[in-house]
Design a protein around this motif. Sequence first.
Motif, short mmCIF file in Angstrom:
data_model
loop_
_atom_site.label_atom_id
_atom_site.label_comp_id
_atom_site.label_asym_id
_atom_site.label_seq_id
_atom_site.Cartn_x
_atom_site.Cartn_y
_atom_site.Cartn_z
N LEU A 1 -2.26 4.46 -4.01
CA LEU A 1 -2.10 5.57 -3.07
C LEU A 1 -2.45 5.16 -1.64
N HIS A 2 -2.81 3.88 -1.45
CA HIS A 2 -2.99 3.29 -0.11
C HIS A 2 -4.15 3.91 0.67
N VAL A 3 -5.19 4.29 -0.05
CA VAL A 3 -6.36 4.87 0.62
C VAL A 3 -7.62 4.06 0.31
N LYS A 4 -8.01 4.01 -0.96
CA LYS A 4 -9.26 3.34 -1.33
C LYS A 4 -9.02 2.05 -2.13
N GLU A 5 -7.79 1.80 -2.52
CA GLU A 5 -7.50 0.66 -3.38
C GLU A 5 -7.65 -0.66 -2.62
N SER A 6 -8.05 -1.68 -3.33
CA SER A 6 -8.13 -3.03 -2.74
C SER A 6 -6.78 -3.72 -2.84
N PHE A 7 -6.60 -4.76 -2.03
CA PHE A 7 -5.35 -5.53 -2.01
C PHE A 7 -4.13 -4.62 -1.77
N CYS A 8 -4.31 -3.70 -0.83
CA CYS A 8 -3.23 -2.73 -0.52
C CYS A 8 -2.43 -3.26 0.67
N ALA A 9 -1.14 -3.51 0.45
CA ALA A 9 -0.27 -4.06 1.49
C ALA A 9 -0.07 -3.08 2.63
N VAL A 10 -0.08 -1.78 2.33
CA VAL A 10 0.11 -0.77 3.37
C VAL A 10 -1.07 -0.81 4.34
N LYS A 11 -2.30 -0.82 3.81
CA LYS A 11 -3.48 -0.86 4.68
C LYS A 11 -3.52 -2.15 5.50
N GLU A 12 -3.08 -3.24 4.91
CA GLU A 12 -3.03 -4.51 5.65
C GLU A 12 -2.09 -4.41 6.85
N LYS A 13 -0.94 -3.75 6.66
CA LYS A 13 0.03 -3.62 7.76
C LYS A 13 -0.45 -2.62 8.80
N VAL A 14 -1.26 -1.66 8.40
CA VAL A 14 -1.88 -0.75 9.38
C VAL A 14 -2.86 -1.54 10.24
N GLU A 15 -3.67 -2.38 9.60
CA GLU A 15 -4.66 -3.17 10.33
C GLU A 15 -4.01 -4.18 11.27
N SER A 16 -2.85 -4.71 10.88
CA SER A 16 -2.16 -5.69 11.72
C SER A 16 -1.31 -5.03 12.81
N GLY A 17 -1.17 -3.70 12.74
CA GLY A 17 -0.39 -2.98 13.74
C GLY A 17 1.08 -2.85 13.39
N GLU A 18 1.50 -3.37 12.23
CA GLU A 18 2.91 -3.27 11.83
C GLU A 18 3.28 -1.84 11.41
N ILE A 19 2.29 -1.08 10.95
CA ILE A 19 2.47 0.35 10.66
C ILE A 19 1.59 1.11 11.64
N CYS A 20 2.17 2.10 12.33
CA CYS A 20 1.44 2.86 13.35
C CYS A 20 0.23 3.55 12.73
N LEU A 21 -0.91 3.42 13.39
CA LEU A 21 -2.14 4.02 12.88
C LEU A 21 -2.01 5.52 12.72
N TYR A 22 -1.40 6.21 13.70
CA TYR A 22 -1.32 7.67 13.60
C TYR A 22 -0.41 8.10 12.46
N ARG A 23 0.62 7.32 12.15
CA ARG A 23 1.46 7.64 10.99
C ARG A 23 0.64 7.52 9.71
N TYR A 24 -0.16 6.48 9.61
CA TYR A 24 -1.00 6.30 8.42
C TYR A 24 -2.05 7.40 8.33
N GLN A 25 -2.65 7.77 9.45
CA GLN A 25 -3.65 8.85 9.44
C GLN A 25 -3.02 10.16 9.00
N HIS A 26 -1.80 10.42 9.43
CA HIS A 26 -1.11 11.64 9.00
C HIS A 26 -0.79 11.58 7.51
N TYR A 27 -0.41 10.39 7.02
CA TYR A 27 -0.19 10.21 5.59
C TYR A 27 -1.46 10.59 4.81
#
Length: 295
Positions: free
Chosen positions: A254-280
């Motif tokens: 679910l890309h929130v608390k899980e480890s080895f999450c590719a979505v969270k990695e792309k948020v941290e690298s800036g490839e996914i917009c932080l505000y989009r992830y926060q809204h998710y």
Amino acid sequence: MAKGKIIKALSGFYYVQDEHEQIYQCRGRGIFRNRKVSPLVGDSVVFQIDQRNEGTITEIDPRANELVRPAVANVDQVILVFSSIEPDFSPLLLNRFLVLIEHKGIEPIICISKIDLLTEKQLDEIKQFSAEYQQIGYQVLLLSSETNRGVEAFRPYLEDKISVFAGQSGVGKSSLLNALNTNLSLETASISTHLGRGKHTTRHVELMEIGNGLVADTPGFSTLDFSEIESDELADCFPEMSKASADCKFRGCLHVKESFCAVKEKVESGEICLYRYQHYCQFLEEIIERKPRYR
């Protein structure tokens, strides 16, 4: 019996246009109520005409899709009209709309209106948002109904499509439609300076011809819920997260608390917009906390 398309629904009547562009005022058969099915604007239907030249809808063809608010069927695309100012542009509200439209499998097009009212700095900020949504893969157009900027460039997007115009009240949907077709003369309203939002000037759903396309102007609304979306479906309504999630280590992440999450990695690298992830994350919490549905 005749075939046609419902182009307007108002006060319990359905206005059906046949292949000769003749329009008939119709009622729905009682059997639809018994089945808890309501005819919708955009439906292809079979109807019969009585001696008073009024009709009764007897059959509704299978739908490609349907929206609940606004109540329209067989939609090719949803034009999301969001003002850049008065009321201020809201990525949170835009993302709510996008999630619901993505869940229905309908193509969204984002139109940001009232750019003639912006300062140069404000316009740069809107262009930054536009670039971020285009990077995700969305079509984004910047428009001004007042100065006609961008209106003609937008017109081809409507050709041979059934389009729904949607967005909160007061963002300029009716103004944009009036700019596209000066014969419409749709009612518009100014923004309440106290509340910062517009009045509901559109009170029913109706398909109108613009060029070779059909467009639905719809009642404005500002609250949306995710009652039809489950927690494990939400990430698929964010295209950039859906793509990245294929690389998550654990199935059902679910890309929130899980480890080895590719979505969270792309948020941290800036490839996914932080505000989009926060809204998710905010939407996911709403879905998880809602009351269970009993079937």
